[in-house]
Scaffold this motif. Sequence first.
Motif, PDB file in Angstrom:
ATOM      1  N   ASN A 104     -77.309  36.626  53.102  1.00 26.89           N
ATOM      2  CA  ASN A 104     -77.649  37.797  53.913  1.00 26.89           C
ATOM      3  C   ASN A 104     -77.107  37.700  55.331  1.00 26.89           C
ATOM      4  N   GLU A 105     -76.345  36.655  55.615  1.00 20.38           N
ATOM      5  CA  GLU A 105     -75.921  36.380  56.989  1.00 20.38           C
ATOM      6  C   GLU A 105     -74.440  36.652  57.235  1.00 20.38           C
ATOM      7  N   GLY A 106     -73.828  37.486  56.408  1.00 14.18           N
ATOM      8  CA  GLY A 106     -72.445  37.866  56.662  1.00 14.18           C
ATOM      9  C   GLY A 106     -71.447  37.193  55.751  1.00 14.18           C
ATOM     10  N   THR A 107     -70.228  37.753  55.731  1.00 14.37           N
ATOM     11  CA  THR A 107     -69.126  37.227  54.920  1.00 14.37           C
ATOM     12  C   THR A 107     -67.932  36.975  55.836  1.00 14.37           C
ATOM     13  N   GLY A 123     -77.433  54.086  49.557  1.00 10.47           N
ATOM     14  CA  GLY A 123     -78.784  54.098  49.015  1.00 10.47           C
ATOM     15  C   GLY A 123     -79.052  52.958  48.057  1.00 10.47           C
ATOM     16  N   ALA A 124     -78.358  51.843  48.237  1.00 10.15           N
ATOM     17  CA  ALA A 124     -78.461  50.715  47.312  1.00 10.15           C
ATOM     18  C   ALA A 124     -79.545  49.728  47.748  1.00 10.15           C
ATOM     19  N   LYS A 125     -80.007  48.966  46.787  1.00 15.01           N
ATOM     20  CA  LYS A 125     -80.969  47.904  47.066  1.00 15.01           C
ATOM     21  C   LYS A 125     -80.323  46.568  46.704  1.00 15.01           C
ATOM     22  N   PHE A 126     -80.151  45.718  47.707  1.00 11.19           N
ATOM     23  CA  PHE A 126     -79.588  44.380  47.517  1.00 11.19           C
ATOM     24  C   PHE A 126     -80.683  43.370  47.812  1.00 11.19           C
ATOM     25  N   VAL A 137     -79.178  36.921  42.591  1.00 10.88           N
ATOM     26  CA  VAL A 137     -78.741  37.929  43.549  1.00 10.88           C
ATOM     27  C   VAL A 137     -78.615  39.231  42.767  1.00 10.88           C
ATOM     28  N   SER A 138     -79.204  40.310  43.264  1.00  9.18           N
ATOM     29  CA  SER A 138     -79.224  41.542  42.481  1.00  9.18           C
ATOM     30  C   SER A 138     -78.848  42.758  43.321  1.00  9.18           C
ATOM     31  N   PRO A 150     -67.415  50.885  45.347  1.00 14.12           N
ATOM     32  CA  PRO A 150     -67.451  50.129  46.613  1.00 14.12           C
ATOM     33  C   PRO A 150     -68.605  49.137  46.683  1.00 14.12           C
ATOM     34  N   LEU A 151     -69.728  49.459  46.021  1.00 12.51           N
ATOM     35  CA  LEU A 151     -70.873  48.550  46.076  1.00 12.51           C
ATOM     36  C   LEU A 151     -70.630  47.280  45.265  1.00 12.51           C
ATOM     37  N   VAL A 152     -70.018  47.411  44.099  1.00 10.82           N
ATOM     38  CA  VAL A 152     -69.726  46.219  43.303  1.00 10.82           C
ATOM     39  C   VAL A 152     -68.700  45.347  44.030  1.00 10.82           C
TER      40      VAL A 152
END
Length: 200
Positions: A104-107, A123-126, A137-138, A150-152
């Motif tokens: 969760n801290e960046g790429t 509107g996605a939930k990660f 990880v979901s 784009p989300l995948v």
Amino acid sequence: MNNLKARMRHGVLSVALFTLMSSTAATATDELFGGLTSPHEIDLLSHPEIKQDIQTWRTDAGTQVLFVHSPGLPMFDLVLKIDAGSVRDGDTPGLSALTVSMLNEGTKDYNTDEIAELFERHGAKFSTRYEADSVSVSLRSLSAAEHRIPLVELFAEVVGKPALGATQLQRLKGEMLNQLNDDNNWMPFFLKNELYAQLF
């Protein structure tokens, strides 16, 4: 941490396969549910029960893939589960929890705020989760191509190219140590740890 990153890297292959398998099937879904802007708008109870035909295979890297084609729903769930829970931390307790939290801290290309903004835009939930025997990880979002593709790709970026920055690492370690001190004073947490110690 290198072992956990290697397992994640193998798992990213299933993300690419998921995209390939679902891109054609989602066309009809796009036409039926294209007006939705978030999976949170979907009333799952209003849809008929879906028979789950689970397809399974292994990638060349050995990653097991489970794929359920559900064209009746205008959304998808993508879950990467890794055999790297706390019972496998060895002499480094907290390694699995710390590593998955670092996602969760960046790429390499996006910072934390940019990633959050991109997920929110669609509107996605990660989410990430760590347990005794695994970490996962979901991603949940709409199946429409303008959201899914784009989300995948972003999901693969987050899992496959985490920055693992030293500053973020030290901050998270401090936060987790403080949380651990608080948890150790909470009896249910203490009892659960004692139970796991006996089981594993």
